[in-house]
Design an enzyme around this catalytic site. Structure first.
Site, mmCIF file in Angstrom:
data_model
loop_
_atom_site.group_PDB
_atom_site.id
_atom_site.type_symbol
_atom_site.label_atom_id
_atom_site.label_comp_id
_atom_site.label_asym_id
_atom_site.label_seq_id
_atom_site.Cartn_x
_atom_site.Cartn_y
_atom_site.Cartn_z
ATOM 1 C CG ASP A 155 -2.293 0.592 0.949
ATOM 2 O OD1 ASP A 155 -2.339 1.767 0.544
ATOM 3 O OD2 ASP A 155 -3.302 -0.103 1.140
ATOM 4 C CG HIS A 203 -5.445 3.666 1.160
ATOM 5 N ND1 HIS A 203 -5.006 2.380 0.937
ATOM 6 C CD2 HIS A 203 -6.748 3.673 0.785
ATOM 7 C CE1 HIS A 203 -5.991 1.645 0.458
ATOM 8 N NE2 HIS A 203 -7.062 2.399 0.345
ATOM 9 C CB SER A 253 -9.547 0.140 0.697
ATOM 10 O OG SER A 253 -8.969 0.307 -0.564
#
Length: 721
Positions: A144, A204, A564
């Site tokens: 990520d 994120h 996600s």
């Protein structure tokens, strides 16, 4: 109108598309990422390079490529990941040992209550189980961007030790991992904490990692994650902005994490909350096939299925084949002032395809079509159509690049419209074939969708088969959809509600089936307004739930939603299952999901899987009981403590202790996970034997747990006859 005709090429259509974009100076750079195509990538010598999968002919090794300036990265059978200098691309493609070059395609991130909903709390506390299951002895890898390495969520529960064991920042400069020539690897807690965060500086990855492995409960909010005791390995995938990276680097990251886990003798699960619209979506892409090859016993991949529910980025049509038939549709551009985008076409093997662009004059209700381009085994008639407003009523260009894909035999086209604003004219195309089969189309989902504009005979876009590549289409990858466990978040102390319905499927969750008929996703998990850790280095907007100070630094927790968030929830669950069953394969994991997933009024009755829900909603507790049952039929691994000998002798069990111990106790569990007997032994001496009578127990398989002050908890299979 300019036309260029190619034969079947060693370069994939996307490779040719990208090279054309480079020549037209339409590729994004860090200062202008809005076009959302792959950014320019340069090597240490300042050359623009093509990140690619390179297929070698049998009998060739990668070494012969280095003299041409190719930088080889991962080697998986006869397929490589490599960087090829743009100025020698055609030279490399012409080499006898090179079978095919497929440029990497763009990759983007896919954006307390949940644990309770999925029965994770019972797994973590070991309720009626042989022990607590928190991912101890398991490696959780996350690929990520936007990691905060210093967040207390990634320490042990007592805050004494950082659980992040390795970091590979593919964007940083420094010492690359062994076998790779890019990025920087950090191998000690001191180096990881000194770096603090990856070069992306978003959040994120921090949120995703917190869901999978977060252990912090400092402020009694109970917002920790699932696998709270797992080791952590992180890869910040290559990207020069928050939107784009390429899938060759993701394969490098998978191999890096699995190689580390193997080096320390631990099972591993990797989460990919990433997606791409590029590919056949049927498990035959180079990425999916390499990802499947890298998995196996104790090596699992979990991915988000995508957030394209409710969009119109897909269309399809099945041709009967007894006469010429047509699929007709229009581009529907997101940015009407700058109409551009991409559409990918995948046709079943054996379909002879004719492509015809059209311009529709709205006021005159009139269609103008243009010269056809043919694509089949004998020819790939790639063309660029240039439109003149005085002739066509529209400005701009449309290119079509094609191939017969060597991986699956399908006719594969890439359409690249790049028009100027022309009100009163709609742009589209026909696909014509006389052969039986199905044609699927996918747009890039950002700049373009597909529409009929309510005209008879034209196909409207839909969200069927809308699973992303990377996480949603692989045959061995566990693909995860999202359902709703929280329908609101709190902004500035005031609840902000959405149109989502609690316990229903999230409106954005992508759906199947795959073009080859497989059910996707495999499972659903909580994915709406999940509270998890946020990066303290991220200065953008955050929807915070709370904050606190630790070690003199302020840290945040906050809300995010998307598949996600559902994917790392499943990755954390898989880590707890791997603790119970270290040799679990992707196939067995899927069997357990099918057997134990929950169904309710929202999922309806699921027989064999649903293209909305997979096998249903995750039940971590029922699943771990199945893992214990599976493990009971497998010989103990070399990692087991063999100092005590257990002999299953008829209807009794004899335990021969190999060393002195204290506080020894024996517990017997049935295969439903219930403790049916406990016997306190106390002190034992080396060589001492204890016998347990089993006459009072029904015939079947049981698990014997041995505990002691100096004994690692041992669990052995026992058979009562």
């Amino acid at each position: 109108m300019s036309v260029s005709v190619w034969g079947q090429s060693k370069l994939s259509p996307y490779t040719r598309h990208y090279v054309a974009q480079i020549k037209q100076e339409q590729v994004a750079d860090a200062a202008n990422p809005a076009r959302r195509v792959l950014v320019k990538k340069s090597n240490a010598r300042g050359q623009i390079v093509i990140p690619a999968f390179v297929y070698l002919q049998e009998g060739y090794s990668p070494d012969f490529l280095t003299s041409h300036g190719v930088e080889v990265r991962s080697v998986i059978g006869q397929v490589l990941t490599a960087d090829i200098p743009l100025d020698v691309l055609n030279e490399v493609a012409a080499l006898d040992g090179v079978k095919y070059i497929e440029m990497g395609t763009p990759v983007q991130p896919r954006l307390n209550e949940a644990r309770k909903e999925a029965f994770v709390n019972e797994v973590q506390t070991g309720e009626s189980l042989p022990e607590e299951y928190r991912g101890k002895g398991v490696v959780v890898g996350v690929i990520d961007n936007g990691f905060d390495y210093t967040h207390p969520n990634f320490y042990t529960r007592d805050k004494s030790e950082l659980r992040i064991k390795r970091v590979w920042d593919q964007n940083a400069s420094g010492t690359a991992p062994e076998g790779f020539d890019y990025g920087c690897e950090y191998t000690t807690a001191e180096a990881i904490l000194a770096k603090g965060y990856d070069t992306d500086q978003t959040t994120h990855g921090t949120h995703v990692l917190g869901i999978a492995t977060g252990a912090d409960n400092t402020n009694d909010k109970e917002v920790y994650g699932v696998a709270t005791d797992a080791d952590i390995v992180l890869v910040s995938y290559n990207s020069t902005n928050m939107y784009t990276g390429d899938n060759t680097a993701i394969i490098d990251g998978i191999k890096y994490i699995f190689d580390y886990a193997e080096s320390v003798g631990k099972p591993c699960v990797i989460n990919m909350s990433l997606g791409s619209t590029w590919g056949p979506h049927d498990g035959t892409s180079t990425f999916d096939r390499l990802a499947d090859e890298l998995q196996g016993p104790g090596r699992l991949l979990v991915g988000s299925c995508g957030n394209s529910g409710g969009t119109k980025y897909h269309a399809s049509k099945t041709f009967e084949g007894n006469k010429p038939d047509t699929l007709a549709t229009f581009f529907n551009f997101t940015y009407t002032g700058a109409p551009y985008g991409t559409v990918e076409v995948w046709c079943d093997p054996g379909m002879d395809i004719t492509f015809v662009p059209i311009v529709y004059n709205v006021s005159e209700n009139k269609v103008q079509s243009y010269d056809p381009a043919r694509f089949n085994d004998a020819q790939c008639e790639n063309k660029t159509y240039n439109f003149d407003v005085n002739v066509d009523g529209a400005w701009g260009a449309l290119s079509v690049e094609g191939e017969i894909n060597p991986g699956n035999g399908k006719t594969h086209l890439i359409l690249s419209p790049n028009y100027s604003y022309a009100p009163g004219y709609d742009r589209g195309f026909y696909l014509i074939s006389s052969n039986p089969g199905t044609i699927h189309l996918w747009t890039d989902a950002y700049t373009t969708s597909l529409s009929s504009f309510d005209r008879p005979g034209y196909i409207d876009g839909d969200d069927q088969s809308s699973m992303d590549e990377l996480g949603g289409t692989g045959k061995r990858i566990i693909s995860v959809g999202a359902y709703v466990t929280r329908d609101h978040c709190t902004k500035y102390g005031v609840p902000s509600y959405t149109d989502e319905i609690t316990n229903a499927l999230a409106s954005f969750s992508s759906q199947g089936p795959t073009p080859d008929g497989r059910v996707k996703p495999d499972i659903t998990a909580p994915g709406t307004y999940i509270i998890s850790s946020l990066s303290s280095y991220y200065s953008g907007n955050k929807i915070k739930s709370h904050k606190f100070t630790w070690n003199g630094r302020e840290y945040d927790f906050g809300y995010m939603q998307g598949t996600s968030m559902a994917s790392p929830f499943i990755a954390g669950v898989m880590a707890t299952w791997l603790q119970a069953f270290p040799e679990m394969t992707p196939e067995i994991a899927r069997e357990i999901l099918q057997k134990t997933s929950r169904q309710d009024d929202f999922t309806g009755t699921i027989d064999g899987g649903s293209n909305l829900w997979g096998y249903g909603k995750i039940d971590a507790y029922a699943g771990i009981k199945e893992c214990i049952r599976y493990e009971s039929g497998i010989e103990p691994s070399l990692a087991d403590n063999r100092s005590h000998l257990v002999v299953n002798d008829g209807n009794c069990v004899r335990v021969l202790f190999g060393y002195d111990d204290s506080q020894v106790a024996l517990q017997l569990y049935n295969l439903q996970g219930a403790c049916v007997a406990t016997r306190a032994i106390g002190k034992v001496a080396a060589g001492e034997e204890v016998t347990v009578d089993l006459d009072d127990f029904a015939a079947g398989i049981y698990m014997l747990r041995i505990m002691g002050g100096n004994t690692k908890s041992m669990v052995k299979k026992i058979i009562v006859q």
